[in-house]
Design an enzyme around this catalytic site. Structure first.
Site, PDB file in Angstrom:
ATOM      1  N   GLU A 175       0.854  -1.184   0.000  1.00 23.81           N
ATOM      2  CA  GLU A 175       0.000   0.000   0.000  1.00 23.81           C
ATOM      3  C   GLU A 175       0.902   1.251   0.000  1.00 23.81           C
ATOM      4  O   GLU A 175       1.866   1.290   0.765  1.00 23.81           O
ATOM      5  CB  GLU A 175      -0.899   0.050   1.241  1.00 23.81           C
ATOM      6  CG  GLU A 175      -1.905   1.179   1.144  1.00 23.81           C
ATOM      7  CD  GLU A 175      -2.884   1.237   2.333  1.00 23.81           C
ATOM      8  OE1 GLU A 175      -2.786   0.376   3.225  1.00 23.81           O
ATOM      9  OE2 GLU A 175      -3.706   2.146   2.336  1.00 23.81           O
ATOM     10  N   GLY A 315       3.529   2.190  10.896  1.00 22.25           N
ATOM     11  CA  GLY A 315       3.252   1.370  12.070  1.00 22.25           C
ATOM     12  C   GLY A 315       3.022  -0.086  11.733  1.00 22.25           C
ATOM     13  O   GLY A 315       3.612  -0.968  12.332  1.00 22.25           O
ATOM     14  N   ALA A 316       2.151  -0.328  10.769  1.00 22.39           N
ATOM     15  CA  ALA A 316       1.798  -1.694  10.430  1.00 22.39           C
ATOM     16  C   ALA A 316       0.969  -1.691   9.159  1.00 22.39           C
ATOM     17  O   ALA A 316       0.531  -0.642   8.701  1.00 22.39           O
ATOM     18  CB  ALA A 316       0.991  -2.329  11.559  1.00 22.39           C
ATOM     19  N   MET A 317       0.738  -2.894   8.629  1.00 20.01           N
ATOM     20  CA  MET A 317      -0.010  -2.992   7.369  1.00 20.01           C
ATOM     21  C   MET A 317      -0.943  -4.190   7.405  1.00 20.01           C
ATOM     22  O   MET A 317      -0.544  -5.296   7.754  1.00 20.01           O
ATOM     23  CB  MET A 317       0.998  -3.103   6.220  1.00 20.01           C
ATOM     24  CG  MET A 317       0.369  -3.263   4.865  1.00 20.01           C
ATOM     25  SD  MET A 317      -0.627  -1.800   4.391  1.00 20.01           S
ATOM     26  CE  MET A 317      -1.912  -2.604   3.442  1.00 20.01           C
ATOM     27  N   GLU A 318      -2.185  -3.934   6.981  1.00 13.61           N
ATOM     28  CA  GLU A 318      -3.275  -4.888   7.175  1.00 13.61           C
ATOM     29  C   GLU A 318      -3.419  -5.946   6.084  1.00 13.61           C
ATOM     30  O   GLU A 318      -4.529  -6.445   5.864  1.00 13.61           O
ATOM     31  CB  GLU A 318      -4.584  -4.099   7.265  1.00 13.61           C
ATOM     32  CG  GLU A 318      -5.040  -3.431   5.948  1.00 13.61           C
ATOM     33  CD  GLU A 318      -4.672  -1.965   5.809  1.00 13.61           C
ATOM     34  OE1 GLU A 318      -3.697  -1.543   6.448  1.00 13.61           O
ATOM     35  OE2 GLU A 318      -5.345  -1.249   5.048  1.00 13.61           O
ATOM     36  N   ASN A 319      -2.349  -6.331   5.395  1.00 18.97           N
ATOM     37  CA  ASN A 319      -2.445  -7.333   4.323  1.00 18.97           C
ATOM     38  C   ASN A 319      -3.339  -8.493   4.745  1.00 18.97           C
ATOM     39  O   ASN A 319      -3.259  -8.978   5.865  1.00 18.97           O
ATOM     40  CB  ASN A 319      -1.061  -7.888   4.011  1.00 18.97           C
ATOM     41  CG  ASN A 319      -0.010  -6.812   3.958  1.00 18.97           C
ATOM     42  OD1 ASN A 319      -0.089  -5.923   3.154  1.00 18.97           O
ATOM     43  ND2 ASN A 319       0.947  -6.881   4.872  1.00 18.97           N
ATOM     44  N   GLU A 352      -5.251  -2.914  12.749  1.00 23.06           N
ATOM     45  CA  GLU A 352      -4.989  -3.737  11.558  1.00 23.06           C
ATOM     46  C   GLU A 352      -5.979  -4.889  11.493  1.00 23.06           C
ATOM     47  O   GLU A 352      -6.436  -5.266  10.422  1.00 23.06           O
ATOM     48  CB  GLU A 352      -3.545  -4.257  11.561  1.00 23.06           C
ATOM     49  CG  GLU A 352      -2.457  -3.199  11.715  1.00 23.06           C
ATOM     50  CD  GLU A 352      -2.589  -2.006  10.792  1.00 23.06           C
ATOM     51  OE1 GLU A 352      -3.129  -2.164   9.681  1.00 23.06           O
ATOM     52  OE2 GLU A 352      -2.178  -0.894  11.197  1.00 23.06           O
ATOM     53  N   GLU A 374      -9.605   4.255   6.480  1.00 20.84           N
ATOM     54  CA  GLU A 374      -8.747   4.688   7.586  1.00 20.84           C
ATOM     55  C   GLU A 374      -9.525   5.449   8.654  1.00 20.84           C
ATOM     56  O   GLU A 374      -9.359   5.185   9.852  1.00 20.84           O
ATOM     57  CB  GLU A 374      -7.563   5.511   7.074  1.00 20.84           C
ATOM     58  CG  GLU A 374      -6.605   4.724   6.180  1.00 20.84           C
ATOM     59  CD  GLU A 374      -6.064   3.450   6.822  1.00 20.84           C
ATOM     60  OE1 GLU A 374      -6.213   3.274   8.044  1.00 20.84           O
ATOM     61  OE2 GLU A 374      -5.504   2.600   6.092  1.00 20.84           O
TER      62      GLU A 374
HETATM   63  N1  B3K Z   1      -2.867   0.992   5.729  1.00 28.18           N
HETATM   64  C1  B3K Z   1      -1.550   1.154   6.296  1.00 28.18           C
HETATM   65  C2  B3K Z   1      -0.866   2.388   5.859  1.00 28.18           C
HETATM   66  C3  B3K Z   1      -0.213   2.294   4.565  1.00 28.18           C
HETATM   67  C4  B3K Z   1       0.610   3.531   4.298  1.00 28.18           C
HETATM   68  C5  B3K Z   1       1.130   3.545   2.944  1.00 28.18           C
HETATM   69  N2  B3K Z   1       1.960   4.682   2.684  1.00 28.18           N
HETATM   70  C6  B3K Z   1      -1.579   1.095   7.780  1.00 28.18           C
HETATM   71  C7  B3K Z   1      -2.876   1.366   8.423  1.00 28.18           C
HETATM   72  O1  B3K Z   1      -3.424   2.443   8.332  1.00 28.18           O
HETATM   73  O2  B3K Z   1      -3.416   0.481   8.982  1.00 28.18           O
HETATM   74 ZN    ZN Z   2      -5.351   1.789   8.805  1.00 25.34          ZN
END
Ligand code: B3K
Ligand code: ZN
Length: 928
Positions: A175, A315-319, A352, A374
């Site tokens: 992302e 911080g983190a990523m919700e894959n 996440e 978000e």
């Molecule tokens: N969705 C990600 C953020 C991605 C940022 C990309 N530049 C984390 C979050 O909001 O959960």
């Molecule tokens: Zn988020």
């Protein structure tokens, strides 16, 4: 106490950006090259994402959105992993979505194309067009299969976007648009496909091979290699793709969903961190249970994985099914992480996890809709944390964050609506506005519809749009439809930038026993929005009688009075509310719980503020009254500093403050919030021309004077709260209050207080107390402070996350010599400009939490940050762009500082080969 600000929201922390990372590392300016069929290589004149000096990068506009002309039904990926040359084979099943003549245009960045086949027919260079970041194919059949083999170099990827190496392991961040750095694709969120991913790698170096969904096959291969195949049955956009491969161990546990399905929970970390995963696991289980109980949302795969990596832009990523986390938001033991860290971990894990519904099952149509997922997910994580602890404390902290970080953004050159209209680089728009103001907008909908109405709306939203990529309008429409409400005026919150101002006045008429409350809304122009329209604003309020009781409220024209508070709905520029049966002048309690993200002005007297501090029945507003009182006092002190007059402690304020301290009925965490003075950043926002030195002196004086005047009480509360054990909210509240008392005692400068802090440090059995002591000692130059800092460094130099705390403390130290200290930290063996956490700890903290030195009159602080921005831009443009935001509000300062900051921005914009990320922030800052 100085508040340490992160450069950006912690969830987003640290944002990522694209841009070409290789500028100074010797890689050629473009990697979009083709090596055809293993024979001759034809280099293409790739278009670098770096900004060429002569061509300003183009902006992308919401109004230009068009649906995709092709859809991808399924993707088969095969990764043959190698740090220097990873091969990615992909097979895309494509179907036309629209007119017959539309070509297929795939996105790609820094890729080497080795092979390309259409329905098993190898293509020749004349069969397609590869230019810059686009691969175009014409005259394709309605449905076809395209196979590609691309080469990428993960070890050289310092931008930390796409596939990269961290701590010797492979991981991904896609992302917003990172997938195009892995393979050619329709890299946009409204193209959702089913993924099957095969990973092949050396078994000894990379024993763990992970991707999204469920593991369907695995086994050994010749020459010490092995493979794993993952299949994700849920169609998803490319930004939710993830792959991890490495030498990791996992902490396993489980969760039984409300329909009785068993979910395998795994947290993967490096072996030496295995004993720091318990809190993250408990937080995950709590989040899963809470989302079922509160919003009826159940998890959908058989496995949920979290991987902690040390090099991560945010911080983190919700894959889907495979979250990748900054290790800062996973690893915690009471001796290595503070209470704040524990709470932040719980909240980011929850955030996440909640994205699985608000983001993954229902995703964004385009990146302008980012707040759809978000804002909603921040709102959901805020509610979760509020339910785990004290709701009022959580609300206070969220509002502080909003005011200190989002309000300035909304008032500066980077101001943009919750749904922006245009961007150059989307990574620059993972902002406080999209996240935190976006969450406030969702909260206001809940306030207007009530909790049940909101839940109905959310259920309808998820039912209606499951599996789709939608817009913020679709979200509001579901809320309207489920509640038969018209929110058309409310929608303006998504499109209008700037923080509204509410100016309220009240008059009491004893003759008619009425109280007339007049509320006027306005909003200053922002760039591109000279005229602001009135918004739909929920104003939650009550009227208090002389004993602090809520007066039953009856408006003119109503038959009966309603007890307690009520929500007034503002929709016009001015409203007059006439309350009946109000025999004496009441004290209004307005904007309770901070019911809208606005600035409120009401001409309270000091006596009324002291009254509200003691009696308001709304916890948030009791705190707010204290803040407004402190603000008035501090503003008086700032003026005195500027006029060279002696500084005096306001007796009435000291008394009100002392009463809060003595109020044993209040929860410790709430007392601690009430006794925390408004931060320097918030004070700066209230001034026409920011005077960082006067602000600092005034605030330090007030801390010192309160510490001295109320020394005995601080000492008594310190004793009463010291030694709290456990990690529950009550123990955390006590430690917070205890450390706050210590800080006030030390601010008074008494030798006895310094000795107490030394003992506090020495006997600390947890990181909260150790850091509390160090922060308190920061104000007390001398041996105790130096020894404690040296001890801390020696004790923790091998734990990067703990060392960041030591870096941060010194970067925020306002004592003389800060610039040399920061330079010294940058040459510490533990520092690396390539690691985003280190950069944030040292440079981010210096720029955001050490205003006196960052804004030193000689321009040295600005210069240091500018040099660092340019160095970083060649490596990691996203982090570099975040750092530039510290210079963007240059117009708020005196002439000399304005000049220094402007020259720095000009130097940045003139730098050859700048990334789009940094270009956008620096150029907007200059124009705005
Ligand atoms: N969705 C990600 C953020 C991605 C940022 C990309 N530049 C984390 C979050 O909001 O959960
Ligand atoms: Zn988020």
């Amino acid at each position: 106490m100085l508040m340490a600000h992160s450069l950006v929201p912690y969830r987003v922390w640290d944002m990522i950006n694209k841009g070409r990372p290789f500028g100074k590392l010797g890689r050629p300016p473009s990697q979009n090259a083709i090596v055809h069929h293993g024979s001759q290589a034809h280099a293409q004149p790739g278009c670098s994402r770096k900004m060429m000096k002569e061509t300003a990068p183009a902006a992308i506009h919401l109004k230009d959105y068009a649906p995709p002309r092709w859809r991808i039904l399924s993707v088969d990926l095969c990764f043959v992993l190698d740090p220097e040359d990873t091969r990615v084979r992909s097979r895309l099943t494509l179907v036309r979505n629209g007119q017959a003549e539309a070509p297929l245009q795939l996105n790609g960045q820094d890729l080497v194309l080795h092979h390309i086949r259409l329905d098993d027919r190898p293509l020749q260079p004349g069969d397609y067009h590869l230019e810059g970041e686009t691969l175009t194919l014409h005259d394709l059949p309605e449905r076809c299969e395209l196979s590609l083999e691309t080469g990428i170099a993960p070890a050289a990827n310092t931008a930390l976007e796409g596939l990269y190496v961290s701590g010797g392991n492979f991981c991904t961040q896609c992302e917003a648009e990172g997938f195009r750095r892995i393979t050619w694709f329709l890299d946009r969120p409204d193209v959702m496909a089913v993924y099957t991913v095969r990973i092949e790698a050396d078994k000894a170096r990379y024993p763990v091979l992970l991707s999204n969904g469920n593991l369907t096959d695995s086994g050994d291969l010749p020459e010490g290699r092995h493979f794993a195949v993952w299949h994700d049955p849920f169609p998803k956009p490319s930004y939710l793709f993830a792959l991890v491969a490495g030498d990791l161990v996992c902490r396993r546990d489980g969760f039984t969903t409300r329909t009785g399905r068993e979910v395998d929970l795994r947290i993967y970390v490096q072996r030496h961190n295995l004993d720091k995963c318990d809190h993250a696991m408990r937080s995950l289980q709590a989040s899963m249970g809470w989302d079922e109980d509160t919003f009826g949302r159940e998890y959908d795969l058989d496995i949920y994985m979290i991987v902690a990596v040390d090099d991560f832009n945010m911080g983190a990523m919700e894959n889907k099914g495979l979250n990748v986390f900054n290790s800062k938001y996973v690893l915690a033991r009471p001796d290595t992480a503070t209470d704040d860290d524990f709470v932040a971990i719980e909240s980011v894990i929850a955030h996440e996890y909640f994205h699985n519904w608000s983001g993954n099952r229902v995703t964004c149509r385009d990146w302008f809709q980012l707040s759809l997922k978000e804002g909603l997910t921040v709102f959901r994580d805020q509610e979760f944390t509020a339910d785990q602890s004290l709701r009022a404390v959580k609300r206070i902290q969220d509002v502080q964050r909003l005011r200190t970080l989002q309000f300035p953004e909304d008032a500066g050159p980077m101001a943009h609506p919750v749904r922006p209209q245009s961007y150059i680089e989307i990574n620059n728009f993972y902002t406080m506005t999209v996240y935190e103001k976006g969450a406030e907008v969702v909260r206001m909908i809940q306030t207007l519809l009530g909790r049940e109405g909101f839940r109905r709306g959310l259920d309808l939203y998820f039912d209606r749009h499951d599996g789709q990529a939608v817009t913020t309008d679709d979200f509001v429409k579901a809320m309207e439809d489920a509640n038969a409400r018209d929110l058309s005026r409310f929608r303006r919150w998504y499109d209008q930038a700037g923080t509204p101002l509410l100016e309220a006045t009240g008059t009491h008429d004893p003759e008619t026993a009425t109280y007339r409350l007049t509320v006027r809304q306005s909003c200053l122009p922002t760039k591109g929005q000279p005229e602001k329209l009135p918004l739909h604003i929920p104003l939650v309020m009550a009227l208090l009688d002389a004993r602090g009781r809520e007066i039953p409220l009856r408006l003119e024209g109503e038959d009966s009075a309603v007890a307690g508070e009520r929500t007034l709905e503002l929709t016009a520029p001015t409203h007059v509310f006439v309350f009946q049966d109000v025999p004496e002048l009441p004290v209004p309690s307005l904007l309770r719980g901070f019911s809208a993200p606005v600035n409120l002005r009401f001409p309270y007297t000091d006596a009324q503020l002291a009254f509200l501090m003691a009696h308001d029945t709304d916890d948030f507003n009791r705190w707010e009254a204290g803040q407004q009182f402190a603000l008035k006092v501090l503003q008086g002190l700032i003026e005195a500093v500027q006029a060279g007059q002696p500084l005096m402690l306001d007796a009435r304020f000291a008394q009100a403050f002392g009463q809060v301290l003595a109020n044993g009925a209040l929860d410790a965490a709430l007392v601690a919030e009430a006794l925390t003075l408004p931060g320097e950043g918030y004070l700066a926002e209230q001034m026409a021309v920011v005077d960082v030195d006067a602000i600092h002196q005034a605030r330090q004086f007030l801390r010192q004077a309160l510490g001295a005047a109320l020394g005995d009480r601080f000492r008594a509360v310190y004793e009463a709260t010291a030694g709290a054990q456990g990690m529950d909210a009550t123990a955390m509240g006590r430690r917070r209050l205890c450390n706050l008392c210590l800080a006030y005692l030390c601010a008074s400068g008494e030798a006895e207080a310094v000795a107490l802090a030394r003992t506090h440090y020495g006997s600390a059995d947890n990181m909260t107390d150790a850091m509390g002591a160090l922060r308190a000692l920061l104000d007390c130059p001398g041996e105790a402070r130096d020894q404690a800092l040296a001890h801390f460094e020696a004790r923790w130099r091998d734990d990067p996350l703990v060392l960041d705390k030591w870096f941060g403390l010194q970067a925020m130290d306002a004592a003389p010599g800060a610039l040399d200290r920061v330079r010294g930290l940058m040459s510490h063996p533990g520092f690396s400009i390539r690691n985003p956490n280190r950069v944030r700890a040292v440079l981010g903290t210096f720029a955001m939490a050490n205003p006196v030195h960052f804004h030193a009159l000689d321009g040295s602080g600005h210069g240091l940050i500018t040099d660092s921005v340019l160095e970083l831009d060649a490596l990691n443009p996203q982090i570099a762009a975040r750092l530039v935001t510290s210079l963007s509000r240059w117009r708020r300062f005196d002439e000399e500082r304005q000049g220094s900051m402007r020259r720095c921005l000009e130097r940045i914009v003139a730098h050859p080969g700048l990334s789009r990320d940094v270009y956008e922030v620096a150029s907007r800052s200059l124009d705005g």
